[in-house]
Design a protein around this motif. Structure first.
Motif: not given
Lengths: 314, 497
Positions: A149, A155, A175-180, A193-194, B184, B456, B459-460
């Motif tokens: 992750k 994004v 798995i790409l997790i976009p954050f703000d 968390h990732i 998002p 999110r 996803l995780i």
């Protein structure tokens, strides 16, 4: 607060202006549009360069933050302005990303790129408590079936596209997790968390020097002076290189004489000691590029961004 | 330990440094008091000035701005029902009714003391417990943020002033507005209608200024047109003479003070939770623990104590992860972090062990900024109250101007002005027909946090819902949310019966 030195310089210029009828470019203030709000990477870059550049150009820079739409509003505005040499935009690879993602009406050809000044690497980094001591172990685990992750800021951002490209280069399917934003991403990896993050060097700087986060690889073709202990992807047998860039661009149609004057001033301004100290603190590297070499650089980068975006949106 | 503080003391015992902190604080109070101008903007504008200053001097000035703005926001909230900054939204709920009842001086006096207490407690927490608190804040992942935002959304039910159903409608309007912009997670544009400015969603500041300031200006202007200049309530000399910090008065509402400081200190260090929800949550908590909850909203000093103590406690709280981890708590501290890096100060555990002791200088600078804030407000309070004596028409025109300047100034995007005006009209009608604007704001702020973190998290956790219920912090917040909701519904039923 009145800046006496600046005032004196202005008076002197005014006197000179009376003496010689035909004044060379620039004979009035230059507008600099920052397409992001104050305090961001592009903003700090131009404000750090401002004093030296004003000295070299002998005029004032009026820096305006025209934020909105993640840079789209400011750049669209500049692309539509006349090319009189009196408006410049602070640009970064985000411009090319937005074009690639198809959210905007402008294209890179709407701009004349004047200079690339700064570069920073993209880093693949993990928490200090991560089970991956190096890139090889992470790849091995991923090929064994675990989906890594990877957190990125925003994004459809440059970091997002880069992380996808890095995944491809490593031959893994993360798995790409976009954050703000960058800070949210950094805190998510610190908190476990990732598994990893792909972020620009400046955003990771404080986390790296506090040793809360370890960089597994840098996207520079060679190791950088500011992060000598971080190995490149290429060194580790992965064919991948890229970088974040920041520079200046004008609306299309900038006169050659104006461009030459700007480049000359920028070359001298970037030698300023104060500017060097500031960019050193920020974790970016001075990597100036002008003229045809710059155009080629932008073209190559744009093409790659387009390819990555295409893969992503399929 | 003591040596470190003495060393820090020597760093700030310099006329230049003290002057810079005082100037920053004064500017902060002014910025905070002007609707539309935010501390994040002020810090960003002052940033280039600090390049040439010694570290503690530059950072001290920026801390002064944060601290002053936290307190200054209360002034127009109380006097005009127009929050000066997003963090003082909840202050107007009881502060303005107090001013209406002829207690403007008392409300301001309480706000000053509450702000000061909140700031000092947070300064002490910051200097003693920053590293462990920062570690705790790191345990907030997507699941925890989601649970926290659900907890925040439940408050809609209790800030809905008159009718539950109307409050919920306003809250849902806010949640709907929050969906505008790029998705998002997948980046698909939603409800933007090709407008570039909406790609990043509805900007919070123009929406807040519209809902709280412009809506009030419209109301005032309509009242003014109907009643004319007779509306100008003459301010009596007694009000001005009795305007001073109210120490005993503030401390007599110790429950509210405690909940304000507590909530501010807890929410502040959680990155991204937002200043405006800290004060709304603490207002809600103070109401629950109060012996006279029914008086909230009609000029209860407890409401002012709770919100003003929490929004200043929040500032020290948000400095904790900024200094201990390099992860800023909200917008203004994010810009401040940029200032730290330029000064060559790298946040993190190493900073606390750094032999130069700069961090202790920063702690003391923040403490001093709080003291300056008290002095500025103390000296200024009699003049602030006189604002009420300014003819209403002049005041309306001035405040309107500042709203436009402030909203345009942040991004230089003319679209934000239309957004502000649109939300202003919406806010006017929401207030007029008893829907209220606070629920809408909660929806607008918390909607994106809830949505993005839920997705999110999924996803995780690879599509598994159970971690939301089994992770301890997340489960605690969700249980609290259910508890509060049941309590509110039950109280509602009983009061109707």
């Amino acid at each position: 607060m009145i800046d006496v030195a600046r005032l004196r310089r202005l008076l002197l210029l005014a006197l000179l202006g009376c003496a010689s009828p035909a004044l060379a470019y620039p004979d009035r203030n230059l507008d600099i549009i920052v397409p992001f709000s104050a305090g961001g990477g592009n903003d700090v870059f131009i404000r750090a360069l401002q004093p030296a550049l004003e000295r070299e150009l002998g005029t004032h820079l009026v820096v305006r933050n025209l934020a909105g739409g993640g840079g789209a509003v400011g750049l669209t505005h500049v692309a539509r302005l006349p090319a009189d040499g009196y408006t410049l935009a602070v640009v970064s690879d985000g411009l090319l990303t937005q074009v690639a993602m198809g959210n905007v009406d402008f294209v890179p050809e709407d701009f004349d790129f004047v200079a690339k000044i700064l570069e920073e690497p993209y880093l693949l980094a993990v928490s200090r408590d991560s089970p991956y001591p190096d890139l090889a172990t992470m790849i091995e685990d991923a090929r064994g079936g675990k989906r890594i992750k990877i957190g990125v800021s925003g994004v459809g951002s440059s970091a997002y596209l880069t992380a996808g490209a890095i995944g491809d280069a490593l031959g893994i399917d993360p798995i790409l997790i976009p954050f703000d934003g960058g800070t949210e991403t950094v805190s998510a990896v610190m908190g476990g968390h990732i598994d990893a993050v792909v972020l620009g060097g400046a955003e990771l700087r404080s986390a790296l020097s506090s040793q809360r986060v370890r960089a597994l690889a840098t996207s520079y073709p060679e190791r950088s002076a500011s992060l000598p202990e971080v190995a490149t992807f290429i060194e580790q047998g992965i064919d991948y290189q890229t970088s974040v860039f920041r520079g200046l661009a004008a609306p299309k149609g900038l006169e050659d004489s104006h461009r030459a004057r700007l480049v000359e001033a920028l070359q001298r301004a970037t030698e300023d000691a104060g500017f060097h100290t500031t960019i050193g603190h920020l974790g970016t590297d001075l990597a100036p590029l002008y003229g045809e070499e710059l155009d080629e650089f932008v073209l190559t980068l744009a093409e790659r961004m387009n390819q990555q975006a295409e893969q992503l949106t399929q | 330990m003591i040596e470190n503080y003495l060393n820090g003391l020597s760093m700030i015992s310099d006329w230049g440094v003290l002057l810079a902190i005082a100037a920053g604080t004064l500017l902060g109070v002014v910025i905070g008091a002007l609707p539309g101008l935010t501390s994040a903007m002020a810090v960003a504008l002052l940033l280039p000035l600090t390049f040439g200053m010694p570290a503690v001097m530059g950072v001290g000035m920026l801390l002064g701005v944060l601290c002053g703005a936290g307190a200054g926001g209360a002034i127009p909230s109380i006097l005009l029902n127009i929050p000066g900054s997003p963090a003082s939204v909840a202050t107007s709920l009881d502060g303005f009714p107090m001013a209406r009842n002829g207690e403007a001086g008392r409300a301001l006096g309480i706000a000053i003391v509450a702000s000061f207490v909140g700031g000092i407690v947070s300064a002490i927490l910051l200097s003693m417990l920053a590293p462990p608190i920062a570690e705790f804040a790191l345990r907030f992942g997507p699941a925890e943020y989601f649970a926290l935002s659900v907890f925040g959304l439940v408050i809609i039910a209790s800030v809905a002033s008159q009718s539950m159903i109307k409050g919920l409608i306003a809250g849902l309007l806010g949640l709907f507005a929050a969906t505008v912009g790029m998705d998002p997670i997948t980046g698909v544009a939603r409800f933007t209608f090709g407008e570039l400015s909406l790609l990043t969603g509805i900007s919070l500041l123009p929406a807040l200024i519209g809902l709280f300031a412009v809506s009030q200006l419209i109301k005032d202007a309509i009242d003014y047109a109907n009643v004319g200049s007779r509306h100008d309530a003459p301010i009596d000399a007694l009000q001005i003479r009795t305007a001073r910090p109210r120490w005993r008065d503030t401390f007599s509402h110790w429950r509210a003070l405690l909940s304000g400081v507590g909530v501010g200190s807890v929410i502040g260090p959680v990155p991204g939770a937002g200043a405006s929800i800290a004060s709304l949550i603490s207002y809600d908590q103070a109401k629950r623990w109060s012996k006279t909850p029914e008086r909230f909203g009609s000029g209860n000093p407890e409401g002012v104590v709770a919100t003003e103590s929490s929004n200043n406690a929040m500032i020290g709280g948000s400095l904790i992860p900024t200094l201990a981890l390099g992860v800023p708590g909200e917008a203004a501290t994010a810009v401040l972090l940029g200032g730290l890096l330029i000064q060559g100060i790298t946040p993190g555990p190493a900073l606390f062990a750094d032999p130069s002791g700069t961090i202790y200088g920063i702690f003391l600078a923040y403490l001093v900024a709080n003291i300056f804030m008290l002095l500025v407000m103390w000296l200024g309070i009699r003049y602030f109250v006189r604002i009420l004596a300014v003819p209403r028409k002049l005041l309306l025109a001035t405040v309107t101007t500042f709203c436009f300047i402030g909203v345009y100034g942040v991004a230089g995007d003319i679209f934000d002005i239309w957004l502000m005006l649109g939300f202003g009209v919406l806010g006017y009608f929401l207030n007029r027909y008893g829907f209220g604007t606070a629920p809408l704001v909660l929806g607008l702020i918390l909607g994106p946090i809830a949505e993005a973190n839920l997705r999110r998290g999924l996803l995780i956790f690879e599509g598994d819902w159970s971690p939301f219920l089994t992770r301890p912090i997340s489960a605690t917040f969700l249980c609290l949310a259910i508890l509060l909701l049941t309590l509110t519904l039950w109280q509602n039923l009983r009061s109707r019966a």
